[in-house]
Scaffold this motif. Structure first.
Motif, PDB file in Angstrom:
ATOM      1  N   ALA A  26       0.823  -1.216   0.000  1.00  0.00           N
ATOM      2  CA  ALA A  26       0.000   0.000   0.000  1.00  0.00           C
ATOM      3  C   ALA A  26       0.852   1.260   0.000  1.00  0.00           C
ATOM      4  CB  ALA A  26      -0.919  -0.001   1.217  1.00  0.00           C
ATOM      5  N   HIS A  27       0.349   2.307  -0.646  1.00  0.00           N
ATOM      6  CA  HIS A  27       0.963   3.630  -0.521  1.00  0.00           C
ATOM      7  C   HIS A  27       0.461   4.329   0.728  1.00  0.00           C
ATOM      8  CE1 HIS A  27       0.845   2.912  -4.997  1.00  0.00           C
ATOM      9  NE2 HIS A  27       2.140   3.044  -4.767  1.00  0.00           N
ATOM     10  N   GLN A  28      -0.820   4.070   1.051  1.00  0.00           N
ATOM     11  CA  GLN A  28      -1.448   4.717   2.197  1.00  0.00           C
ATOM     12  C   GLN A  28      -2.121   3.662   3.063  1.00  0.00           C
ATOM     13  OE1 GLN A  28      -1.645   8.150   2.793  1.00  0.00           O
ATOM     14  NE2 GLN A  28      -0.364   8.547   0.988  1.00  0.00           N
ATOM     15  N   LEU A  29      -2.014   3.826   4.386  1.00  0.00           N
ATOM     16  CA  LEU A  29      -2.766   2.958   5.289  1.00  0.00           C
ATOM     17  C   LEU A  29      -3.819   3.788   6.005  1.00  0.00           C
ATOM     18  CD1 LEU A  29       0.020   0.804   7.033  1.00  0.00           C
ATOM     19  CD2 LEU A  29      -1.282   0.311   4.951  1.00  0.00           C
ATOM     20  N   VAL A  30      -5.004   3.211   6.135  1.00  0.00           N
ATOM     21  CA  VAL A  30      -6.052   3.834   6.936  1.00  0.00           C
ATOM     22  C   VAL A  30      -6.399   2.836   8.027  1.00  0.00           C
ATOM     23  CG1 VAL A  30      -8.449   4.614   6.969  1.00  0.00           C
ATOM     24  CG2 VAL A  30      -6.978   5.213   5.033  1.00  0.00           C
ATOM     25  N   VAL A  31      -6.167   3.220   9.287  1.00  0.00           N
ATOM     26  CA  VAL A  31      -6.427   2.289  10.379  1.00  0.00           C
ATOM     27  C   VAL A  31      -7.716   2.693  11.086  1.00  0.00           C
ATOM     28  CG1 VAL A  31      -5.494   1.211  12.460  1.00  0.00           C
ATOM     29  CG2 VAL A  31      -3.944   2.004  10.656  1.00  0.00           C
ATOM     30  N   MET A  32      -8.612   1.722  11.225  1.00  0.00           N
ATOM     31  CA  MET A  32      -9.927   2.013  11.804  1.00  0.00           C
ATOM     32  C   MET A  32     -10.125   1.285  13.121  1.00  0.00           C
ATOM     33  SD  MET A  32     -12.399   1.877   8.487  1.00  0.00           S
ATOM     34  CE  MET A  32     -13.785   2.449   9.470  1.00  0.00           C
ATOM     35  N   GLU A  33     -10.912   1.910  13.977  1.00  0.00           N
ATOM     36  CA  GLU A  33     -11.288   1.284  15.247  1.00  0.00           C
ATOM     37  C   GLU A  33     -12.658   1.827  15.630  1.00  0.00           C
ATOM     38  OE1 GLU A  33      -8.876   2.397  18.574  1.00  0.00           O
ATOM     39  OE2 GLU A  33      -9.262   0.512  19.626  1.00  0.00           O
ATOM     40  N   GLN A  34     -13.590   0.933  15.843  1.00  0.00           N
ATOM     41  CA  GLN A  34     -14.938   1.307  16.274  1.00  0.00           C
ATOM     42  C   GLN A  34     -15.551   2.422  15.440  1.00  0.00           C
ATOM     43  OE1 GLN A  34     -14.695   1.961  20.497  1.00  0.00           O
ATOM     44  NE2 GLN A  34     -14.571  -0.239  20.900  1.00  0.00           N
ATOM     45  N   GLY A  35     -15.466   2.262  14.125  1.00  0.00           N
ATOM     46  CA  GLY A  35     -16.152   3.187  13.234  1.00  0.00           C
ATOM     47  C   GLY A  35     -15.464   4.524  13.040  1.00  0.00           C
ATOM     48  N   ARG A  36     -14.250   4.651  13.552  1.00  0.00           N
ATOM     49  CA  ARG A  36     -13.504   5.895  13.348  1.00  0.00           C
ATOM     50  C   ARG A  36     -12.136   5.588  12.751  1.00  0.00           C
ATOM     51  NH1 ARG A  36     -14.933  10.107  17.056  1.00  0.00           N
ATOM     52  NH2 ARG A  36     -16.791   9.544  18.250  1.00  0.00           N
ATOM     53  N   ILE A  37     -11.553   6.602  12.134  1.00  0.00           N
ATOM     54  CA  ILE A  37     -10.193   6.438  11.636  1.00  0.00           C
ATOM     55  C   ILE A  37      -9.239   6.901  12.726  1.00  0.00           C
ATOM     56  CG2 ILE A  37      -8.507   7.301   9.969  1.00  0.00           C
ATOM     57  CD1 ILE A  37     -10.839   7.444   7.955  1.00  0.00           C
ATOM     58  N   VAL A  38      -8.327   6.004  13.127  1.00  0.00           N
ATOM     59  CA  VAL A  38      -7.410   6.373  14.207  1.00  0.00           C
ATOM     60  C   VAL A  38      -6.009   6.672  13.690  1.00  0.00           C
ATOM     61  CG1 VAL A  38      -8.658   5.252  16.069  1.00  0.00           C
ATOM     62  CG2 VAL A  38      -7.037   3.924  14.705  1.00  0.00           C
TER      63      VAL A  38
END
Lengths: 268, 332
Positions: free
Chosen positions: A206-218
């Motif tokens: 990946a070029h970008q990571l999006v990390v999610m937790e409980q419906g939000r981006i952390v």
């Protein structure tokens, strides 16, 4: 075309699955959505594709909200590959990939020479030239996944959303799919957004990571800046190390133990 | 490319000839067989208008409209079943799933038991009742979209409720229920040109519409998420195609009563022969359904002649036998 979620909330029944989430996807890059089960990755992909309507906020593609796009015009811009796609077992590979052309066809769906050419190209790009005349029932899991990717390619949408495209594949087929997506991104400038469970694969491709937790981006950013030991502990509840290879600058995670399990045992 | 098209054209016209020849043989058999057999030469003379008398009455007034009606009824049921199986993505769906047959039966039973309406209004009563039954099922299932499972459950509920009321009415009217029982079993006894005029044009329209939507039916087999991603409004198509199935089935109920199994078995049989592709499946199912109906009707009026059996008896028997064959073939 730029795809972004603007302060979207999505509910399933009474529970909130996406909570005031905003995200702008980098055009022409590969973005991986990471997060524990139930963190909202699939829901975010569905909302981004227009399959789910947010209760508030909006998803914007180009200059207008998804709701203002017609079905076919939207399908020419983005393609979604769900986690469990289904098709009749007897369907031939070529026929299935041809369905990808339907957003470009009129009511009668007459096949043009161009459609045939694009289907042939999609089969070639996914290494399926020899499989066109076979029914789906004769294909392995990895081959099937490539057929579905070929269908999305035939759609000729510049944005490709994939929900856990590697989950049910063995390691060899997982890497095959990831490398195929990398090639498509590099050679055709495809914007790829996918949810993934394997952190090492995400860090590598990946070029970008999006990390999610409980419906939000952390966390959101390049792998090296995003994937940290603190994040592993906080979001995934695992104790581990993140190492960077000094030559290739390749990240790798090494996991030691589950924090939840350790804490439970210590308390008991 | 031109060569390929020529081959395809030859193949299609070859199959067309087979269908025509088969239909011709069946129609001739249906015109010829009965309590009083009519020779093929006499049939030809009647059709050319060169013969009057008994042969003319038998062939022109009784058997020809009834045979044509049988072809239409069979094709309608088979195509409606194919539509319902595609729309619900459930191989056990049938034209009666939407409650259209139960609604029609209820309306007819109530009207025939408690009103003094003439028999000639029965088709209209059945039509209205059938549409109302289907509307009730679809209305119950509707929650902003049309989920196949909800539609199936709502259809079962409406069918069960209608069936309960029908049973109560039949018990209540007692001895005069015989005629109702015969209607409920379905059949073409005494049907002639008026019934054919009633549903002829609209049936053909419905069948052609179903064929026109073959591509959308194929797409619907891919699962909601993929279909949506390809730019199709899933629930609109599902609702529209279910309505088309109701349209075809209600016409059958109007002229022939509730005829079971044709709409369930024929699509399966057609699928074994030509696969899932609706471009082939729909025409083959229509053809097989039409043929089965004519065969069943001939059997119904010849086996115990001069008496007549309800055609529903034969479609149910043939359908049951067909399903047993399916079970063994597929080793379920």
């Amino acid at each position: 075309m730029r795809l972004s979620a603007q302060q979207i909330c999505v509910d399933y029944g009474k529970s909130r699955v996406l909570d005031d989430l905003s995200l702008t996807l980098a055009e022409g890059e590969i973005t991986c959505l990471l997060g524990p089960n139930g963190s909202g990755k699939s829901t975010l992909l569905k909302a981004l594709s227009g399959a789910l309507q947010p209760v508030s906020g909006q998803v914007v593609l180009g200059d207008r909200a998804l709701a203002q796009w017609s079905g076919k015009a939207l399908a020419r811009q983005l393609a979604l590959l769900p986690q469990h796609p289904v098709a009749p077992e007897g369907l031939l590979v070529t026929e299935l990939v041809h369905y990808g052309r339907s957003p470009h066809q009129g009511f009668w769906g007459a096949r043009s020479r161009e459609d045939d050419d694009i289907v042939a190209w999609a089969l070639a790009a996914t290494g399926l030239e020899a499989y066109g005349a076979r029914p789906l029932s004769q294909l392995s899991g990895g081959e099937r996944q490539r057929v579905w990717i070929a269908l999305a390619l035939a759609q000729q949408a510049p944005i490709l959303l994939l929900d856990e495209p590697t989950t049910f594949l063995d390691l060899g087929h997982q890497l095959e799919v990831m490398e195929l997506l990398t090639d498509l991104n590099r050679d055709h400038g495809l914007t790829v957004v996918m949810s993934l469970h394997d952190l090492n694969q995400a860090a590598r491709y990946a070029h970008q990571l999006v990390v999610m937790e409980q419906g939000r981006i952390v966390a959101h950013g390049e792998p090296a800046a995003t994937l940290t030991e603190g994040l592993l502990a906080r979001v995934f509840r695992v104790r581990g190390q993140v190492e960077s290879d000094p030559h290739s600058r390749q990240l790798s995670c090494r996991f030691h133990s589950s924090l939840n399990y350790t804490i439970a045992n210590e308390n008991g | 490319m031109a060569a390929e098209q020529a081959v395809a054209w030859v193949r299609w016209s070859g199959w067309g000839l087979v269908v025509l020849a088969g239909s011709l043989v069946l129609v001739l058999a249906s015109l010829s067989l009965g309590v009083v057999p009519v020779a093929v030469s006499a049939i030809v003379e009647v059709l050319l208008g060169e013969q009057g008398g008994l042969s003319r009455i038998l062939v022109w007034e009784l058997r020809l409209p009834r045979t044509l009606l049988g072809l239409l009824v069979g094709a309608n049921l088979a195509v409606a079943g194919t539509l319902m199986q595609a729309v619900t993505r459930n191989p056990l769906a049938s034209p009666s799933l939407t409650g259209v047959m139960a609604g029609g039966a209820l309306a007819v039973v109530v009207a025939m038991s408690y009103s003094s309406w003439p028999v000639t209004v029965t088709p209209y009563v059945a039509l209205v009742g059938g549409l109302a039954g289907a509307a009730a099922s679809i209305g119950l299932a509707w929650n902003g979209q049309l989920a196949p499972v909800r539609l199936a459950l709502a259809g079962v509920a409406v069918t069960a409720l209608c069936g309960a009321v029908v049973t109560a009415v039949l018990l209540n009217v007692g001895s005069s229920a015989d005629e109702l029982f015969f209607w409920m079993a379905g059949g073409l006894l005494g049907r002639s040109w008026p019934q054919l005029e009633l549903i002829g044009a609209t049936s053909l329209l419905g069948l052609l519409l179903a064929l026109a939507f073959r591509r959308q039916l194929n797409l619907l087999s891919l699962g909601d998420e993929v279909v949506r991603s390809l730019g199709m409004r899933v629930w609109r198509w599902r609702l529209g195609l279910a309505a088309l199935a109701v349209f075809l089935t209600a016409q059958v109920v109007a002229v022939a009563g509730p005829i079971g199994f044709v709409g369930l078995v024929i699509p399966h049989l057609a699928r074994i022969l030509v696969g899932d592709d609706q471009r082939r499946l729909l025409p083959v199912a229509a053809c097989l359904g039409a043929w089965l109906m004519v065969v069943a009707d001939v059997a119904a009026r010849t086996l115990v002649a001069p008496a007549e059996l309800p055609v529903g008896l034969f479609t149910a028997t043939l359908g049951g036998a067909g399903f047993i064959a399916l079970i063994y073939r597929q080793r379920l």
